[in-house]
Design a protein around this motif. Structure first.
Motif, PDB file in Angstrom:
ATOM      1  N   UNK A   5     -39.739  23.442   3.516  1.00  0.00           N
ATOM      2  CA  UNK A   5     -38.508  23.123   2.796  1.00  0.00           C
ATOM      3  C   UNK A   5     -38.173  21.660   3.024  1.00  0.00           C
ATOM      4  N   UNK A   6     -38.154  20.902   1.949  1.00  0.00           N
ATOM      5  CA  UNK A   6     -37.834  19.483   2.029  1.00  0.00           C
ATOM      6  C   UNK A   6     -36.332  19.259   1.837  1.00  0.00           C
ATOM      7  N   UNK A   7     -35.857  18.166   2.416  1.00  0.00           N
ATOM      8  CA  UNK A   7     -34.465  17.760   2.222  1.00  0.00           C
ATOM      9  C   UNK A   7     -34.371  16.260   2.425  1.00  0.00           C
ATOM     10  N   UNK A   8     -33.220  15.693   2.047  1.00  0.00           N
ATOM     11  CA  UNK A   8     -32.979  14.280   2.299  1.00  0.00           C
ATOM     12  C   UNK A   8     -33.147  13.371   1.104  1.00  0.00           C
ATOM     13  N   UNK A   9     -33.588  13.911  -0.008  1.00  0.00           N
ATOM     14  CA  UNK A   9     -33.727  13.077  -1.189  1.00  0.00           C
ATOM     15  C   UNK A   9     -32.377  12.665  -1.745  1.00  0.00           C
ATOM     16  N   UNK A  17     -32.704   2.649   1.965  1.00  0.00           N
ATOM     17  CA  UNK A  17     -33.531   3.512   2.800  1.00  0.00           C
ATOM     18  C   UNK A  17     -33.161   4.975   2.600  1.00  0.00           C
ATOM     19  N   UNK A  18     -34.124   5.820   2.854  1.00  0.00           N
ATOM     20  CA  UNK A  18     -33.906   7.261   2.864  1.00  0.00           C
ATOM     21  C   UNK A  18     -34.785   7.871   3.947  1.00  0.00           C
ATOM     22  N   UNK A  19     -34.322   8.968   4.487  1.00  0.00           N
ATOM     23  CA  UNK A  19     -35.121   9.718   5.457  1.00  0.00           C
ATOM     24  C   UNK A  19     -35.265  11.141   4.947  1.00  0.00           C
ATOM     25  N   UNK A  20     -36.482  11.503   4.617  1.00  0.00           N
ATOM     26  CA  UNK A  20     -36.770  12.853   4.165  1.00  0.00           C
ATOM     27  C   UNK A  20     -37.169  13.724   5.355  1.00  0.00           C
ATOM     28  N   UNK A  21     -36.826  15.002   5.266  1.00  0.00           N
ATOM     29  CA  UNK A  21     -37.206  15.967   6.289  1.00  0.00           C
ATOM     30  C   UNK A  21     -37.947  17.120   5.634  1.00  0.00           C
ATOM     31  N   UNK A  78     -41.050  20.286  12.203  1.00  0.00           N
ATOM     32  CA  UNK A  78     -40.358  19.435  11.248  1.00  0.00           C
ATOM     33  C   UNK A  78     -41.039  18.071  11.206  1.00  0.00           C
ATOM     34  N   UNK A  79     -41.296  17.594  10.016  1.00  0.00           N
ATOM     35  CA  UNK A  79     -41.790  16.228   9.890  1.00  0.00           C
ATOM     36  C   UNK A  79     -40.780  15.424   9.084  1.00  0.00           C
ATOM     37  N   UNK A  80     -40.837  14.129   9.288  1.00  0.00           N
ATOM     38  CA  UNK A  80     -39.895  13.230   8.652  1.00  0.00           C
ATOM     39  C   UNK A  80     -40.659  12.123   7.912  1.00  0.00           C
ATOM     40  N   UNK A  81     -39.994  11.575   6.923  1.00  0.00           N
ATOM     41  CA  UNK A  81     -40.536  10.418   6.224  1.00  0.00           C
ATOM     42  C   UNK A  81     -39.411   9.401   6.084  1.00  0.00           C
ATOM     43  N   UNK A  82     -39.473   8.366   6.903  1.00  0.00           N
ATOM     44  CA  UNK A  82     -38.497   7.296   6.842  1.00  0.00           C
ATOM     45  C   UNK A  82     -39.000   6.258   5.853  1.00  0.00           C
ATOM     46  N   UNK A  83     -38.239   6.030   4.804  1.00  0.00           N
ATOM     47  CA  UNK A  83     -38.649   5.075   3.776  1.00  0.00           C
ATOM     48  C   UNK A  83     -37.646   3.934   3.712  1.00  0.00           C
ATOM     49  N   UNK A  84     -38.126   2.733   3.887  1.00  0.00           N
ATOM     50  CA  UNK A  84     -37.297   1.530   3.857  1.00  0.00           C
ATOM     51  C   UNK A  84     -37.740   0.615   2.721  1.00  0.00           C
TER      52      UNK A  84
END
Length: 126
Positions: A5-9, A17-21, A78-84
Motif C-alpha cells: 500500500x503506497x501513500x504520500x503522493x 519535495x515529497x516522501x512516498x511510503x 516499509x520502504x520510503x522514497x524521498x524525492x527532492x
C-alpha cells in the motif's frame, strides 16, 4: 506474495519535495527485494529505485539519480522514497513493488517483481 500500500503522493510545485511510503504485509521472504516504479500517462513504466532490505544496498534510475533516496525501516516492512528537486517530468503514478529475488537485488527490472501496489499519484506543477 505481499500486499503493498503506497501513500504520500500529492501535488507540489517544481523544486519541491515529497516522501512516498510503501507498507508491506505478507510473506517476508516475498519482499526480499523491493523497489519503486512510475508510469506517466501515455508512457511506459519506468524504474525509479530498488533496495535490498537485508543489506540496504540501493540502485537508482538515471532520471532520478542524485535527487531521490530509497530507504527501508528496521522491520523491513516499509520502504520510503524521498524525492527532492522535483520536476514536472516526475509527474506520474508511483508504484511499489516487491519480489523474492534477494540473489539479484537491487534491480530495476520490473519483471523480477511479483507483488505490486495500486500506486500513488505524484503531480509536479511548473
Amino acid at each position: 506474495q505481499n500486499q503493498l500500500v503506497e501513500s504520500g503522493g500529492g501535488s507540489v510545485q517544481s523544486g519541491g519535495s515529497l516522501r512516498l511510503s510503501c507498507s508491506a504485509s505478507g510473506d517476508r521472504n516475498g519482499r526480499a527485494c523491493m523497489g519503486w516504479f512510475r508510469q506517466a500517462q501515455g508512457q511506459d513504466r519506468e524504474a525509479v529505485a530498488s533496495i535490498y532490505p537485508g543489506g540496504r544496498s540501493t540502485l537508482y534510475g538515471d532520471s532520478v539519480k542524485g535527487r531521490t533516496t530509497i530507504s527501508v525501516n528496521e522491520a523491513r516492512d516499509t520502504i520510503y522514497l524521498q524525492m527532492d528537486s522535483l520536476k514536472p517530468e516526475d509527474t506520474a503514478m508511483y508504484y511499489c513493488a516487491a519480489g523474492p529475488h534477494y540473489w539479484h537485488c537491487p534491480i530495476l527490472t520490473s519483471e523480477k517483481y511479483n507483488s505490486w501496489g495500486r500506486g500513488t499519484q505524484v503531480t509536479v506543477n511548473p
